[in-house]
Enzyme design. Structure first.
Site, mmCIF file in Angstrom:
data_model
loop_
_atom_site.group_PDB
_atom_site.id
_atom_site.type_symbol
_atom_site.label_atom_id
_atom_site.label_comp_id
_atom_site.label_asym_id
_atom_site.label_seq_id
_atom_site.Cartn_x
_atom_site.Cartn_y
_atom_site.Cartn_z
ATOM 1 N N ASP A 1 0.853 -1.200 0.000
ATOM 2 C CA ASP A 1 0.000 0.000 0.000
ATOM 3 C C ASP A 1 0.881 1.238 0.000
ATOM 4 O O ASP A 1 2.058 1.178 0.373
ATOM 5 C CB ASP A 1 -0.926 0.013 1.230
ATOM 6 C CG ASP A 1 -1.857 1.219 1.210
ATOM 7 O OD1 ASP A 1 -2.337 1.585 0.119
ATOM 8 O OD2 ASP A 1 -2.090 1.818 2.276
ATOM 9 N N SER A 2 0.292 2.364 -0.377
ATOM 10 C CA SER A 2 1.028 3.632 -0.338
ATOM 11 C C SER A 2 1.353 4.026 1.104
ATOM 12 O O SER A 2 2.233 4.838 1.339
ATOM 13 C CB SER A 2 0.192 4.729 -0.995
ATOM 14 O OG SER A 2 -1.057 4.818 -0.338
ATOM 15 N N GLU B 1 -6.139 9.422 9.110
ATOM 16 C CA GLU B 1 -4.777 9.416 9.662
ATOM 17 C C GLU B 1 -4.707 10.239 10.944
ATOM 18 O O GLU B 1 -3.871 9.997 11.806
ATOM 19 C CB GLU B 1 -3.791 9.951 8.619
ATOM 20 C CG GLU B 1 -3.927 9.176 7.321
ATOM 21 C CD GLU B 1 -2.640 8.689 6.732
ATOM 22 O OE1 GLU B 1 -1.691 9.472 6.750
ATOM 23 O OE2 GLU B 1 -2.605 7.544 6.240
ATOM 24 N N CYS C 1 -3.527 -0.950 -2.382
ATOM 25 C CA CYS C 1 -3.756 0.473 -2.663
ATOM 26 C C CYS C 1 -4.566 0.620 -3.954
ATOM 27 O O CYS C 1 -4.156 0.131 -5.013
ATOM 28 C CB CYS C 1 -2.393 1.137 -2.838
ATOM 29 S SG CYS C 1 -2.460 2.873 -3.244
ATOM 30 N N ASN C 2 -5.703 1.299 -3.862
ATOM 31 C CA ASN C 2 -6.534 1.476 -5.061
ATOM 32 C C ASN C 2 -5.843 2.376 -6.073
ATOM 33 O O ASN C 2 -5.861 2.086 -7.275
ATOM 34 C CB ASN C 2 -7.877 2.094 -4.677
ATOM 35 C CG ASN C 2 -8.794 1.118 -3.978
ATOM 36 O OD1 ASN C 2 -9.732 0.615 -4.560
ATOM 37 N ND2 ASN C 2 -8.525 0.830 -2.713
ATOM 38 N N CYS D 1 -10.907 2.903 -1.645
ATOM 39 C CA CYS D 1 -9.676 3.433 -1.043
ATOM 40 C C CYS D 1 -9.415 2.650 0.238
ATOM 41 O O CYS D 1 -10.356 2.348 0.983
ATOM 42 C CB CYS D 1 -9.851 4.917 -0.735
ATOM 43 S SG CYS D 1 -8.469 5.634 0.158
ATOM 44 N N THR D 2 -8.142 2.337 0.455
ATOM 45 C CA THR D 2 -7.775 1.515 1.612
ATOM 46 C C THR D 2 -8.283 2.057 2.952
ATOM 47 O O THR D 2 -8.554 1.288 3.865
ATOM 48 C CB THR D 2 -6.237 1.441 1.713
ATOM 49 O OG1 THR D 2 -5.720 2.765 1.538
ATOM 50 C CG2 THR D 2 -5.670 0.508 0.690
ATOM 51 N N HIS D 3 -8.352 3.407 3.059
ATOM 52 C CA HIS D 3 -8.703 4.003 4.351
ATOM 53 C C HIS D 3 -10.202 3.974 4.659
ATOM 54 O O HIS D 3 -10.598 4.113 5.800
ATOM 55 C CB HIS D 3 -8.252 5.465 4.394
ATOM 56 C CG HIS D 3 -6.774 5.646 4.489
ATOM 57 N ND1 HIS D 3 -5.911 5.177 3.536
ATOM 58 C CD2 HIS D 3 -6.007 6.259 5.424
ATOM 59 C CE1 HIS D 3 -4.669 5.498 3.875
ATOM 60 N NE2 HIS D 3 -4.704 6.148 5.024
ATOM 61 N N TYR E 1 -0.498 8.692 -2.709
ATOM 62 C CA TYR E 1 -0.453 8.402 -4.140
ATOM 63 C C TYR E 1 -1.683 9.027 -4.830
ATOM 64 O O TYR E 1 -1.661 9.282 -6.016
ATOM 65 C CB TYR E 1 -0.501 6.890 -4.394
ATOM 66 C CG TYR E 1 0.789 6.134 -4.157
ATOM 67 C CD1 TYR E 1 1.812 6.637 -3.354
ATOM 68 C CD2 TYR E 1 0.979 4.891 -4.746
ATOM 69 C CE1 TYR E 1 2.977 5.906 -3.150
ATOM 70 C CE2 TYR E 1 2.148 4.163 -4.554
ATOM 71 C CZ TYR E 1 3.141 4.677 -3.749
ATOM 72 O OH TYR E 1 4.289 3.959 -3.555
ATOM 73 N N GLY E 2 -2.718 9.219 -4.042
ATOM 74 C CA GLY E 2 -4.015 9.627 -4.599
ATOM 75 C C GLY E 2 -4.024 10.981 -5.264
ATOM 76 O O GLY E 2 -4.945 11.321 -5.997
HETATM 77 N N1 DGL Z 1 -3.885 3.836 -0.441
HETATM 78 C C1 DGL Z 1 -4.526 4.878 -1.196
HETATM 79 C C2 DGL Z 1 -5.685 4.276 -2.001
HETATM 80 O O1 DGL Z 1 -6.229 3.228 -1.663
HETATM 81 C C3 DGL Z 1 -5.014 6.006 -0.307
HETATM 82 C C4 DGL Z 1 -3.884 6.863 0.249
HETATM 83 C C5 DGL Z 1 -3.109 7.586 -0.838
HETATM 84 O O2 DGL Z 1 -3.636 8.556 -1.427
HETATM 85 O O3 DGL Z 1 -1.979 7.168 -1.099
HETATM 86 O O4 DGL Z 1 -6.064 4.848 -2.989
#
Ligand code: DGL
Length: 268
Positions: free
Chosen positions: A14-15, A153, A77-78, A185-187, A46-47
């Site tokens: 994941d990011s 976060e 990570c999406n 999204c993971t979060h 990453y988003g």
């Molecule tokens: N892990 C990212 C996702 O699932 C969310 C956090 C990011 O923006 O890196 O898209």
């Protein structure tokens, strides 16, 4: 002697630390497997990044996991998953977009699906494209929610401000009469309570962690992925590209009730 692939861990990437929601689910579902998690905490988010930058980061992170080695990689990570098609991998590479799209297309009755995700994921159009490959007649409504990752976060997952922000983001989707919502999204699974409040029981949510778990289970059954067979309880190891007390506290919060092992620094 050739290495027994089945005994190798599954890499989860994941990011940052949001992907621990996916690790936690996979651990519960496949308790005998070993896992290695890599969070690119030095370069999150990453988003908000361009496809080119995400591709570069993804390739470096996958190379790190492959060197360990691993028997498969799950791109939890999406935003990273939107670029998974651009990287080469010697081991099976799972992204969360396909399984999420499949699960949502099987869930919707009204043929109206909503997607909440980062800007990178929304702009990639990956979810609408995957859904349309499966069922072209489905209408997909997307909403980028850039404020949600920082709120998670910050630990504000059960907070009136977060409820308000979630409600604001979901309003246009609800006005479009969706009956299924992909938490892209993971979060976002951490905000399930806030989502459910805003959705008011009218909409089913699809969580990528569960969707990817279904696909891995199918691949174990079809022997596309060798399952570990020594009967021993699996382990997991955490790596991040930057380490801090804040990251450790967040990791502990997301992984609970699993105990959080110490985090090692990864040089990708
Ligand atoms: N892990 C990212 C996702 O699932 C969310 C956090 C990011 O923006 O890196 O898209």
């Amino acid at each position: 002697m050739a290495q027994d692939q089945s005994q190798l861990p599954i890499g989860v990437f994941d990011s940052g630390l949001g992907g621990l929601t996916v690790l936690r689910h996979l651990r519960e579902r496949f308790p005998h497997e070993d896992f290695v998690y890599l969070g690119d905490t030095a370069r999150i988010p990453y988003g908000s990044k361009s496809p080119r930058t995400i591709q570069k980061y993804l390739a470096q992170n996958l190379a790190f996991l492959n060197r360990l080695p691993v028997k498969a990689v799950v791109v939890a990570c999406n935003s990273g998953s939107t670029q998974a098609h651009t990287v080469k991998s010697d081991v099976p590479l799972y992204d969360v977009i396909g399984p999420g799209a499949l699960c949502a297309s099987l869930t919707t009755k009204s043929k109206r699906i909503g997607v909440v995700a980062t800007r990178a994921t929304v702009l990639s159009e990956c979810y609408p494209n995957e859904i349309h490959k499966l069922k072209p007649e489905i209408q997909v409504f997307q909403q980028a929610c850039p404020l949600l990752v920082p709120l998670v976060e910050e630990g504000w997952d059960d907070d009136p401000i977060t409820n308000l922000v979630v409600y604001r983001y979901l309003s246009p989707l609800l006005a479009s009469n969706i009956d299924t919502l992909i938490l892209g999204c993971t979060h976002y699974p951490i905000l399930k309570k806030a989502f459910n409040k805003a959705l008011g029981g009218r909409v089913q949510t699809v969580d990528s962690a569960e969707a990817i778990g279904d696909q891995i289970e199918r691949d174990f059954q079809l022997h596309k992925l060798p399952a570990k067979h020594d009967g021993r309880t699996g382990t997991f190891k955490l790596y991040t590209t930057d380490v801090s007390d804040t990251f450790e506290a967040l990791a502990r919060r997301i992984l609970a009730p699993l105990p959080c092992a110490s985090i090692e620094l990864a040089e990708v």
